[in-house]
Design a protein around this motif. Structure first.
Motif, PDB file in Angstrom:
ATOM      1  N   ILE A 158      -3.307  14.034   9.168  1.00 44.80           N
ATOM      2  CA  ILE A 158      -1.925  14.393   8.819  1.00 44.80           C
ATOM      3  C   ILE A 158      -1.757  14.430   7.304  1.00 44.80           C
ATOM      4  O   ILE A 158      -1.217  15.381   6.741  1.00 44.80           O
ATOM      5  CB  ILE A 158      -0.948  13.391   9.472  1.00 44.80           C
ATOM      6  N   VAL A 159      -2.269  13.381   6.616  1.00 42.95           N
ATOM      7  CA  VAL A 159      -2.149  13.351   5.153  1.00 42.95           C
ATOM      8  C   VAL A 159      -2.883  14.553   4.552  1.00 42.95           C
ATOM      9  O   VAL A 159      -2.356  15.255   3.673  1.00 42.95           O
ATOM     10  CB  VAL A 159      -2.723  12.034   4.583  1.00 42.95           C
TER      11      VAL A 159
ATOM     12  N   GLY B 247      -1.117  17.747   5.099  1.00 45.40           N
ATOM     13  CA  GLY B 247       0.072  17.757   4.239  1.00 45.40           C
ATOM     14  C   GLY B 247      -0.265  18.145   2.806  1.00 45.40           C
ATOM     15  O   GLY B 247       0.360  19.042   2.226  1.00 45.40           O
TER      16      GLY B 247
ATOM     17  N   ALA C 204       0.596  21.595   1.051  1.00 45.64           N
ATOM     18  CA  ALA C 204       1.460  21.602  -0.126  1.00 45.64           C
ATOM     19  C   ALA C 204       0.812  22.379  -1.261  1.00 45.64           C
ATOM     20  O   ALA C 204       1.475  23.152  -1.969  1.00 45.64           O
ATOM     21  CB  ALA C 204       1.758  20.169  -0.558  1.00 45.64           C
TER      22      ALA C 204
END
Lengths: 648, 218, 397
Positions: C65-66, C69, C73
Motif C-alpha cells: 500500500i505504501v 501510494g 504520487a
C-alpha cells in the motif's frame, strides 16, 4: 611567490624528475592534479567498470536463463558473482560518487581546488592500482580469480589453500585488492572532509551548502570510519590464509561470526556510502526542474546525517539467520526499522519539492523521479527484512538480490545517470541529446524492473542466491528467463547512453551548453562550461542557500518566483579585473607511488622478495620525491601572468 | 606522506579582488588543512587498532593449547620499554617547542632523541618477539599467538614508520631545510607520534596488564 | 476544457499498466501462491513456517500500500505539474513546513512500531525450546547434508544422508553442526587428542517448514521444524559454501509417527548384504578403497563421505541432486565430478586430508585425473567394475 617553504629548484633536488608543467594534451592526464580532470578520470574508470561488471552480470543471467545452464562452469560462475559484486561496489559505486564529488564539490562550495590536490591524484591511482591488481587475477596462469563472494565469509575464504575449500589464489587477490581500494577511498574521503570544512567560499556556511555536498560529507565520514574495520578483517583473513594464524579457524577456537560482525560493521555503513551520494544528486536535480527550492532543506540534511549515524547500529540485520539469540536480534530488528524513518522523511520531502512545482520532464528529471519510485520499492523490501522471522525465509535468496538491486541500481545508478544528464553539459560544454536520453531512461526503467522485480518472486518461491544452476520443475524457469531478457534490455539501454555521450560530446553534435543550461540554482552554473582550471576568476561571495538562484530570482509577496532583471546573474564574473591565479603544479609522484602498490600486492600473494623489492623501491622513491617537491612550483619571474577570461 | 601536502594556499590569488582584508591563509574551521587531514587519518587509525584490540579481547582465554600470556609476559621488562616510548612523547614536545622558537640545534637533538627512544622500544619488541618464539609461541600456536603478534606487530610497524618520518625531518633540519616557519611539519609528525604512544598505552593496559583468564599451559 | 480532457486521457492510459502491475504483484505475493514446488516459502506446510507467513503477509500488504501510494504520487505529480510549452508557470516557493515534517516523521514511526510488536513476539516464540521434541543433529559438509539420529533407549544411533525423516505432528529440534570427528584438519590438543575438524558455513533451509538457520562451525545453532501433514519437502543450502553450493540439496520426508518409527528401526539394522560376502568386496575395499570415506557395514558411524549402509533405501543421492537409478549411479561411480562439480582432482586412494599437496574435497573421478599417471597404483575403473559396485550398493536396502 613563496607559497611553499623550503622550496627547492629542480636542480637542487637529487634524483627528481623535471617537474611536469603541461596542463593540456594526453600526457597531462597522467600528471594532473586538477580536481576536475581527476573527477573525469574517476567517472570514466567507474563507467568502464560498470561495463565490465555489467558484462559479468550478463554472463550470470545467461547461465541462469534456463534450468541447468551450461554457459559457464560452477567455478567460473562463482568467480563471476564474486567479481560482479566486488566490481559494482568498490569499482563502480564508490569511484562514481567520488568522481562526481571530485568535480563538483569544490565548484559547488566556491573553491578553486581540493585541499590536497596531489593526495587526490594519489587516491585515484590507488583505486586504479587496486582495480588492475584485482583484474590481473584473470590472466591465464595466475589461477587466482576471487571466488569467495564479495563478502568473503570465513572459514571458506581464510582457510589455507591446502584444505581445498577455495582453490587457487582467489581470496588472496581479493583481500589485498580490497585493502588497496580502501586506501584509495580513505585518502579521497579525508580530502573531501578537509575541502568541505575548510575551503568554502566566504559566506558559504554549512547550512547554505548544496545537499549533494552535505551528503558527500556524511559519506566521507562514513568512509573514514568504516574502511579501517574492513581492512583489519581482511588483514586477519590474509594472515589466516597465508601465514597460518587462527583468527577465524573454528577448530582452534576462532569465531567465524567475528568476521561477519567486522565485515558488516563496515558493510552496512558501506551501503550508505553508496546510496547517500545518489540521494544528494537527486536533491540537486529535483528543485531545478520543479522551479522550487528543496522542501525542508534542513530536514533532508539532518535525516542524511541521522542515516549516517544509525547506519552504525544495524549491521547485525545481515546476520539474522546466524543464531545471535532473540534479544540481540530484536534490538537489531527495531534499529533497522528505525532507520527507515529518516529515509521515509527524505522521500516525503522530495515529493513535496515536486508538489505544485513547474515540472520540466528532462531526462535528468525523469531519472530522478525514477529514483524516488525504485528506491521506495527497495526501501520497503528492506523494511520487510527487519521483520526477522520473515527475513529468515528471505535472506540469502533472490528476494535479497532484488532488494539491494532496487536500492543500488534503482537508487544509486538511476541517480548517477540523472546526474550525468544534468552535469555532463557543465563538464564538457555540450548538451546530451534529450531524445536519446528519454529512450535511455524508459528502456532502463523497463529493463531494470523486468530483471529485478521477478527476483522477489523466485526468492520467495525458494531460490537461493549464488547458485550456478537450478533444477527444472521448481517453477522458477519462466521468471528467470524474464530476468535475463530484462538484463539485456538494461545492456541495450547502457549502449544508448554511451552512443548519446559519444555523439553529443565526442562528435560535438550536442548543442553548446552555455554557463547555465538548466536555470540552475547552485554555484557550478555561474562559471563557464567547462569551467576554467581555477574554476572561478573571482571567488564568489555567498549570501544565501541556492546562491545562484538568488542572483536571478526573488519571491513576490505570495511567495511566487519573480525573475530579477538580467545583469545580476554574473556573480562569478569579476568584471574583467585581471588576476594572477597560480594553481598547484602537476606531479608524477602520485602515479609513481600508487604504481608501487601493484608489485607489493603480488609480493603479498606470492611471498616474493623480488616483487617486494620492486614495489617498495617504487613506493619509497615516489614518497621521497613527493616529499621533496613543493606542492606548487614557484613561477619564473619573467613568466607572463595568465589572464583568465571572465567566467561569465 | 603527510609531511608533504602544504597546500592550504591552493589557488590563492596573488591579489584577491573582491575581498580585501580576507586572509587567504584562513580556513573555515581555523585548523589548517594539513592538521585537519592528520586528525582525520588518526581517527581512522583509531578504528584500525580498535578492531584489533577488540579481537584480542574477544579471544582472551579461549585457547586450550600452547603457551599463553601467563607463562610469557615479563611485565617489568615491557613496562620499561613502554616507559621509554612514553618518554619519547616528551622529547617530541621539546622538539616542537624548539622549532617554534627557531632553535634548530635543539630541534635536531630532540628529534634524534625521539627517534632513538622509539628505536629502543622497537628493539625491545623484537627481543620480546624472539623470546616468545623461543618459548614456543608463534603466529600459528593458538589464538593468543595470532592476535598478540598481529596486534602488537602492526603497532610496531606504526612506530617504525614514525621513526623513519622523524629521521627524515632530522635530515631536513640538518641540511638547514627546516626552519621556524615549517614548524607545522614537526607538529604533524608529533601528532602522529603521540597517537602511536597513546595506542600503546591502550595495548599495554589491555593486552599485558588486565588479568588474563588463564589458558591451560603445556 | 480541452486541456482537462487530454489530462484525463493520459490518466486513463497510465492506470492500465499500473493496475496490471499491481494485479501481478498481488497475485504473486498473496499467500498460498506460486509454484507447488515443495520449496516455496509462500506455501508453508508446518506450524512454524505458517507462523512466519502469517506475520509476513500483513506486513507485505502494508508495504504494498505504501509503495503503490508513493509511486502513484510520483507519477501523478510528474503528469499533473509538468511544464507545458508556452505556459510560464511561476510556482509558489515553499521552503518547508514544520507540522508536515513532524507528521511524516511520526507516521512511519507509528507504522513501524505496529510492525515491531508482532515481529519481536514472533522472534521470541520461534526461539522457545519445544517440549519433548525428536532430536536430530544436522552436519553440513561440502556439499551434502548428514543427519545423525542419536542413540535412544530403544536403539542405536543412525547416520544417514540427504534425506531427513521426521514424524508429522511433532516438534523436531535440530542441532546444526559444521565440526565433526569425520572431518580432517582438527587441532591437536594438549592431551594428545585431536579436536574435530570443521567445515565451512552452511545454512539449513526447508522453506515449507521453517526459516533458515546458519550452520556455524564452532557453534551449535538449534532450530525447530514441524510438519503438519505427511509429505516430501525440499530444502537447499542457503549460505555460499564453495564450488558446488548450488547442488547442496536435501529433502525432508514427513511420515506418520508409526511409519517414522518403522523407518528408524530399519535404519538401525545392519547391512542387507555383507560386503565380505559380495563380489564387490575387492573393488570396494582394496582396488578403489571406497572405505577411506564411506562405510557399508555400520549405519551408526559418521564418515567423511555419506554413510552407504542403507543407501538403497534413499530415493536420491549425490547431495540430493539426482534420483538414485542404476545408470546414474554407474555414471557417478566412474566420474562423479562430471555430475556434481567437486574439488577432488588427484585425491584417489587416500584418506581425506592426508594426501600431501592434494586439494581434495568430494568424490574423485575414477576415470579421469589419474594421479602421477601411475595406473597400477591408481587404477581406472571399467564399466563392468562400476556395474558390480552399483549392483552391490543398490542391494543395500
Amino acid at each position: 611567490m613563496t607559497t611553499v617553504t623550503g622550496a627547492l629548484t629542480t636542480a637542487r633536488r637529487p634524483f627528481i624528475l623535471r617537474r611536469p608543467m603541461k596542463t593540456t594534451g594526453v600526457s597531462s592526464w597522467f600528471t594532473t592534479i586538477d580536481h576536475k580532470k581527476i573527477g573525469i578520470m574517476y567517472g570514466s574508470a567507474a563507467l568502464i567498470f560498470f561495463l565490465v561488471g555489467g558484462l559479468e552480470a550478463l554472463l550470470i543471467r545467461l547461465q541462469l536463463a534456463g534450468p541447468n545452464g551450461t554457459v559457464v562452469s560452477a567455478a567460473q560462475y562463482n568467480e563471476l558473482f564474486t567479481m560482479h559484486g566486488t566490481t559494482m561496489v568498490f569499482l563502480v559505486g564508490m569511484p562514481m560518487a567520488v568522481g562526481i564529488g571530485n568535480y563538483f564539490i569544490p565548484i559547488m562550495i566556491g573553491a578553486r581546488d581540493v585541499a590536497f590536490p596531489r593526495l587526490n591524484a594519489f587516491g585515484f591511482y590507488v583505486v586504479c592500482a587496486g582495480a588492475i591488481f584485482l583484474y590481473s587475477s584473470w590472466i591465464p596462469g595466475i589461477n587466482g580469480v576471487p571466488n569467495g563472494g564479495w563478502f568473503g565469509y570465513t572459514p571458506l575464504s581464510d582457510t589455507p589453500m591446502t584444505a581445498g575449500f577455495l582453490p587457487g589464489h582467489g581470496p588472496d587477490f581479493w583481500t589485498i585488492g580490497i585493502i588497496m581500494l580502501g586506501i584509495g577511498s580513505t585518502t579521497s574521503a579525508i580530502n573531501f572532509i578537509v575541502t568541505i570544512l575548510n575551503m568554502r567560499a566566504p559566506g558559504m556556511t554549512l547550512m547554505r551548502m548544496p545537499v549533494f555536498v552535505w551528503m558527500m560529507l556524511v559519506v566521507a565520514f562514513l568512509t573514514v570510519f568504516a574502511m579501517p574495520i574492513i581492512t583489519v578483517a581482511l588483514i586477519m583473513v590474509f594472515f589466516d590464509r597465508s601465514y597460518g594464524t587462527l583468527f577465524f579457524q573454528p577448530a582452534a577456537g576462532g569465531d567465524p561470526l567475528l568476521y561477519q560482525h567486522l565485515f558488516w560493521l563496515f558493510g552496512h555503513p558501506e551501503v550508505y556510502i553508496l546510496i547517500l551520494p545518489g540521494m544528494g544528486i537527486v536533491s540537486e536535480i529535483l528543485p531545478v526542474f520543479s522551479r522550487k527550492p528543496l522542501f525542508g532543506y534542513a530536514v533532508v540534511v539532518f535525516s542524511g546525517i541521522a542515516i549516517g549515524f544509525l547506519g552504525w547500529g544495524v549491521w547485525a540485520h545481515h546476520m539474522f539467520a546466524t543464531g545471535l539469540g532473540p534479544v540481540a536480534i530484536s534490538a537489531f530488528a527495531v534499529s533497522t526499522m528505525l532507520i527507515a524513518v529518516p529515509t521515509g522523511v527524505k522521500i516525503f520531502n522530495w515529493l513535496s519539492t515536486v508538489w505544485r512545482g513547474s515540472v520540466q520532464l528532462t531526462t535528468a528529471m525523469l531519472f530522478s523521479l525514477g529514483f524516488i519510485a525504485m528506491f521506495t520499492i527497495g526501501g520497503l523490501s528492506g523494511v520487510l527484512h527487519s521483520v526477522v522471522p520473515a527475513d529468515t525465509q528471505q535472506t540469502d535468496t533472490y528476494f535479497v538480490v532484488a532488494h539491494f538491486h532496487y536500492v543500488l541500481f534503482g537508487g544509486l545508478m538511476l541517480a548517477v545517470f540523472g546526474g550525468m544528464y544534468y552535469w555532463l553539459p557543465k563538464v564538457f560544454g555540450r548538451m546530451l541529446n534529450e531524445r536519446l536520453g528519454k529512450l535511455n531512461f524508459w528502456t532502463m526503467l523497463i529493463g531494470f524492473n523486468l530483471t529485478f522485480f521477478p527476483m522477489h518472486f523466485v526468492g520467495l518461491y525458494g531460490m537461493p542466491r549464488r547458485t550456478y544452476r537450478y533444477d527444472s520443475g521448481l517453477g522458477w524457469d519462466v521468471w528467470n528467463l524474464v530476468e535475463t531478457i530484462g538484463a539485456f534490455i538494461i545492456a541495450m539501454s547502457t549502449l544508448i547512453f554511451l552512443t548519446n555521450v559519444i555523439v553529443s560530446i565526442k562528435l560535438k553534435r550536442g548543442a553548446v551548453a552555455g554557463n547555465d543550461p538548466w536555470d540552475g540554482r547552485t554555484l557550478e552554473w555561474t562559471t563557464s562550461s567547462p569551467p576554467p582550471e581555477y574554476n572561478f576568476a573571482d571567488i564568489p561571495e555567498v549570501e544565501a542557500r541556492d546562491a545562484f538562484w538568488h542572483d536571478k530570482y526573488t519571491e513576490d509577496d505570495e511567495g511566487r518566483l519573480v525573475p530579477l532583471p538580467s545583469g545580476g546573474a554574473d556573480a562569478g564574473g569579476g568584471g574583467g579585473q585581471q588576476h594572477h591565479i597560480h594553481m598547484p603544479s602537476p606531479s608524477f609522484y602520485p602515479l609513481v607511488m600508487a604504481a608501487g602498490l601493484i608489485p607489493l600486492g603480488y609480493a603479498a600473494v606470492y611471498r616474493s622478495f623480488v616483487w617486494l623489492g620492486i614495489g617498495a623501491l617504487t613506493l619509497l622513491y615516489g614518497l621521497y620525491a613527493w616529499a621533496i617537491e613543493p606542492a606548487t612550483e614557484p613561477e619564473p619571474e619573467s613568466a607572463p601572468a595568465r589572464t583568465p577570461e571572465p567566467a561569465v | 606522506m603527510a609531511t608533504i601536502e602544504q597546500t592550504n594556499e591552493v589557488g590563492a590569488p596573488a591579489s584577491r579582488g573582491g575581498s580585501p582584508g580576507h586572509d587567504p591563509h584562513a580556513t573555515a574551521t581555523g585548523v589548517t588543512n594539513l592538521k585537519l587531514g592528520m586528525w582525520l587519518f588518526l581517527a581512522s587509525d583509531c578504528l584500525f587498532f580498535g578492531a584489533f584490540i577488540a579481537t584480542y579481547l574477544l579471544y582472551r582465554g579461549r585457547d586450550t593449547v600452547g603457551v599463553g600470556p601467563k607463562e610469557l609476559f615479563d611485565i617489568p621488562f615491557t613496562s620499561a620499554t613502554s616507559f621509554i616510548l612514553l618518554m619519547s612523547s616528551l622529547t617530541m614536545v621539546l622538539a616542537l617547542a624548539a622549532i617554534q622558537r627557531n632553535d634548530i640545534r635543539r630541534l635536531r637533538i630532540w628529534l634524534l632523541a625521539t627517534a632513538l627512544l622509539g628505536a629502543t622500544f622497537i628493539a625491545g619488541q623484537v627481543f620480546e618477539f624472539t623470546e616468545f618464539n623461543r618459548e614456543g609461541l608463534n603466529l600459528t600456536t593458538n589464538l593468543f599467538g595470532s592476535s598478540f603478534f598481529v596486534t602488537t606487530g602492526f603497532h610496531g610497524a606504526h612506530v617504525t614508520a614514525g621513526i623513519i618520518w622523524l629521521m627524515s625531518l632530522w635530515g631536513l633540519a640538518s641540511r638547514g631545510r627546516l626552519t621556524q616557519k615549517d614548524s607545522e611539519r614537526v607538529e604533524i609528525a608529533g601528532l602522529y607520534w603521540h597517537f602511536v604512544d597513546v595506542v600503546w598505552i591502550v595495548i599495554f593496559t589491555v593486552v599485558y596488564l588486565v588479568p588474563q583468564p588463564g589458558p591451560t599451559g603445556s | 476544457m480541452r486541456l482537462q480532457r487530454t489530462r484525463r486521457a493520459i490518466h486513463k492510459r497510465w492506470w492500465i499498466p499500473a493496475l496490471a502491475t499491481l494485479a501481478l504483484v498481488l497475485n504473486a505475493c498473496s499467500t498460498e501462491s506460486g509454484p507447488k514446488n515443495h520449496q516455496n516459502s509462500l506455501r508453508p506446510e508446518g506450524k512454524y513456517a505458517k507462523q512466519i507467513d502469517n506475520l509476513f503477509t500483513p506486513v507485505l500488504w502494508v508495504a504494498v500500500i505504501v509503495g503503490v501510494g508513493v509511486i502513484g504520487a510520483t507519477i501523478f505529480m510528474a503528469i499533473r505539474f509538468r511544464r507545458r510549452p508556452g505556459v510560464d508557470v511561476r510556482p509558489k516557493q515553499t521552503h518547508g513546513s514544520t507540522p508536515l515534517e513532524i507528521g511524516w516523521t511520526i507516521l512511519p514511526a507509528v507504522i513501524l512500531l505496529i510492525v515491531a510488536v508482532p515481529t519481536v513476539s514472533t522472534i521470541f516464540d520461534l526461539d522457545e525450546k519445544p517440549k519433548n521434541p525428536i532430536e536430530i543433529t544436522v552436519v553440513g559438509k561440502q556439499w551434502w547434508w548428514q543427519f545423525d539420529y542419536p542413540k535412544t533407549d530403544s536403539g542405536k544411533a543412525v547416520v544417514t544422508a540427504n534425506e531427513m525423516h521426521i514424524p508429522t505432528g511433532r516438534d523436531v529440534l535440530l542441532t546444526l553442526e559444521a565440526c565433526d570427528e569425520s572431518l580432517p584438519n582438527g587441532q591437536a590438543q594438549a592431551d594428545g587428542s585431536t579436536s574435530p575438524g570443521c567445515n565451512v558455513l552452511h545454512s539449513f533451509w526447508v522453506p515449507a517448514l521453517a526459516g533458515k538457520r546458519d550452520v556455524v562451525p564452532g557453534r551449535e545453532n538449534q532450530m525447530k521444524v514441524h510438519a503438519d501433514e505427511e509429505g516430501v519437502f525440499l530444502g537447499q543450502c542457503a549460505e555460499y559454501c564453495g564450488l558446488s553450493h548450488a547442488n547442496m540439496r536435501f529433502r525432508v520426508i514427513a511420515q506418520s509417527p508409526s511409519e517414522y518409527e518403522a523407518w528408524l528401526e530399519s535404519q538401525r539394522e545392519g547391512p542387507a548384504v555383507d560386503l565380505a560376502e559380495s563380489d564387490a568386496e575387492d573393488l570396494f575395499a582394496a582396488r578403489f578403497q571406497c572405505g577411506n570415506c564411506h562405510t557399508v557395514g555400520d549405519s551408526g558411524v559418521s564418515t567423511y563421505g555419506p554413510n552407504l549402509t542403507h543407501i538403497a533405501s534413499r530415493a536420491t543421492f549425490a547431495s540430493g541432486y539426482y534420483e538414485l537409478t542404476r545408470s546414474k549411479l554407474i555414471q557417478w561411480l566412474m566420474d562423479a565430478p562430471s555430475l556434481v562439480p567437486m574439488q577432488s582432482e588427484d585425491c584417489r586412494l587416500g584418506s581425506p586430508g592426508t594426501i600431501e599437496g592434494a586439494i581434495c574435497v568430494g568424490m574423485p573421478s575414477f576415470t579421469n585425473n589419474t594421479p602421477n599417471g601411475d595406473t597400477k597404483k591408481y587404477p581406472d575403473m571399467t564399466r563392468s567394475e562400476a556395474e558390480t559396485l552399483a549392483d552391490f550398493l543398490l542391494s543395500l536396502k
